[in-house]
Design a protein around this motif. Structure first.
Motif, PDB file in Angstrom:
ATOM      1  N   ALA A 168       0.840  -1.203   0.000  1.00 34.75           N
ATOM      2  CA  ALA A 168       0.000   0.000   0.000  1.00 34.75           C
ATOM      3  C   ALA A 168       0.873   1.251   0.000  1.00 34.75           C
ATOM      4  CB  ALA A 168      -0.919  -0.003   1.220  1.00 34.75           C
ATOM      5  N   TYR A 169       1.915   1.243   0.821  1.00 35.06           N
ATOM      6  CA  TYR A 169       2.825   2.386   0.883  1.00 35.06           C
ATOM      7  C   TYR A 169       3.679   2.481  -0.388  1.00 35.06           C
ATOM      8  CZ  TYR A 169       1.681   1.547   5.784  1.00 35.06           C
ATOM      9  OH  TYR A 169       1.017   1.305   6.970  1.00 35.06           O
ATOM     10  N   LEU A 170       4.166   1.327  -0.833  1.00 30.06           N
ATOM     11  CA  LEU A 170       5.033   1.327  -2.014  1.00 30.06           C
ATOM     12  C   LEU A 170       4.256   1.741  -3.257  1.00 30.06           C
ATOM     13  CD1 LEU A 170       7.115  -1.908  -1.297  1.00 30.06           C
ATOM     14  CD2 LEU A 170       7.787   0.488  -0.948  1.00 30.06           C
ATOM     15  N   TRP A 171       2.988   1.369  -3.326  1.00 35.17           N
ATOM     16  CA  TRP A 171       2.147   1.790  -4.447  1.00 35.17           C
ATOM     17  C   TRP A 171       2.076   3.315  -4.496  1.00 35.17           C
ATOM     18  CZ3 TRP A 171      -2.113   4.713  -5.507  1.00 35.17           C
ATOM     19  CH2 TRP A 171      -2.767   4.498  -6.722  1.00 35.17           C
ATOM     20  N   ALA A 212      11.133   7.955  -3.929  1.00 35.61           N
ATOM     21  CA  ALA A 212      11.655   6.910  -3.049  1.00 35.61           C
ATOM     22  C   ALA A 212      10.965   7.049  -1.690  1.00 35.61           C
ATOM     23  CB  ALA A 212      13.161   7.060  -2.893  1.00 35.61           C
ATOM     24  N   PRO A 213      10.848   5.961  -0.931  1.00 31.22           N
ATOM     25  CA  PRO A 213      10.179   6.049   0.373  1.00 31.22           C
ATOM     26  C   PRO A 213      10.743   7.112   1.306  1.00 31.22           C
ATOM     27  CG  PRO A 213      10.429   3.753  -0.257  1.00 31.22           C
ATOM     28  CD  PRO A 213      11.184   4.565  -1.278  1.00 31.22           C
ATOM     29  N   ARG A 239       9.412   0.818   8.520  1.00 34.32           N
ATOM     30  CA  ARG A 239      10.270  -0.294   8.085  1.00 34.32           C
ATOM     31  C   ARG A 239      10.633  -0.199   6.613  1.00 34.32           C
ATOM     32  NH1 ARG A 239       6.934  -3.260  11.741  1.00 34.32           N
ATOM     33  NH2 ARG A 239       5.534  -3.910  10.062  1.00 34.32           N
ATOM     34  N   LEU A 240       9.796   0.477   5.828  1.00 34.40           N
ATOM     35  CA  LEU A 240      10.060   0.639   4.396  1.00 34.40           C
ATOM     36  C   LEU A 240      10.924   1.855   4.088  1.00 34.40           C
ATOM     37  CD1 LEU A 240       6.465  -0.144   3.121  1.00 34.40           C
ATOM     38  CD2 LEU A 240       8.468  -1.630   2.900  1.00 34.40           C
TER      39      LEU A 240
END
Length: 211
Positions: free
Chosen positions: A149-152, A160-161, A179-180
């Motif tokens: 969900a976050y990476l999307w 980048a995160p 964590r990401l």
């Protein structure tokens, strides 16, 4: 410095269900509240992910409770459920508007079913327009705290995160984002959130140049 502030919706901008609203939903169901709320949450994920409709969700709930809801009851339950999540925090809306006016990019990531997403689009477009990205779980097929969900959101934002600040009121969602590699803030109120957002913005040097 993060390039985008990624907000949660419920518990941050919108308020969680009030006791009165929860009583209205439970009364519409017509079964003892403790048993109902256990089923309500246990069966919620497919609804939030857009895998089933509101009518299907409430019929699943009925089956799990050993009862049957007719069409009128299902319609009433969808309406009561949407209403129970409809209150917003005016102070947070004002903060969003100020932040957007200051040139900060905003995004939204919410676990939300289609009936409720459609309600927010109809009634809260005035401030939803400030978000460059609105990621409703029912539309993107991903929900927090699933990493994708976050990476999307990061992929859609082209970042980048570590260029994103994520704000949520649930610790498990914040830890998953952390964590990401996302910057994170556990929401406790508008004043602290405003301070965190302000701290991410470049400050002018004494001679007026940007730091």
């Amino acid at each position: 410095m993060p390039d985008v502030v990624l907000f949660d919706l419920f518990g941050v901008i919108a308020r969680r269900q009030s006791p009165a609203a929860k009583r209205t939903v439970a009364a519409t169901v017509g079964v003892p509240a403790p048993a109902f709320w256990d089923v309500y949450w246990r069966l919620r994920a497919p609804y939030d992910l857009g895998q089933i409709t509101g009518a299907e969700y409430w019929r699943w709930v009925a089956t799990a409770l050993g009862t049957v809801f007719d069409e009128d009851r299902v319609t009433a339950l969808i309406a009561a459920d949407v209403a129970s999540w409809s209150a917003i925090d005016d102070d947070m809306v004002a903060l969003i508007e100020r932040t957007a006016a200051a040139g900060v990019r905003l995004a939204l990531l919410s676990n939300i079913p289609e009936d409720l997403a459609a309600y927010y689009e109809r009634h809260h477009g005035r401030w939803l327009r400030h978000f460059d990205l609105v990621a409703f779980s029912c539309r993107i097929g991903r929900a927090k705290p699933d990493a994708d969900a976050y990476l999307w959101c990061c992929r859609e934002l082209g970042l980048a995160p570590d260029r994103v600040l994520f704000i949520d009121d649930r610790a498990e969602n914040v830890y998953a984002a952390e964590r990401l590699g996302l910057h994170t803030h556990l929401f406790t109120g508008p004043a602290e959130t405003a301070q965190v957002i302000d701290a991410t913005r470049p400050q002018p040097e004494p001679d007026g140049r940007r730091a």
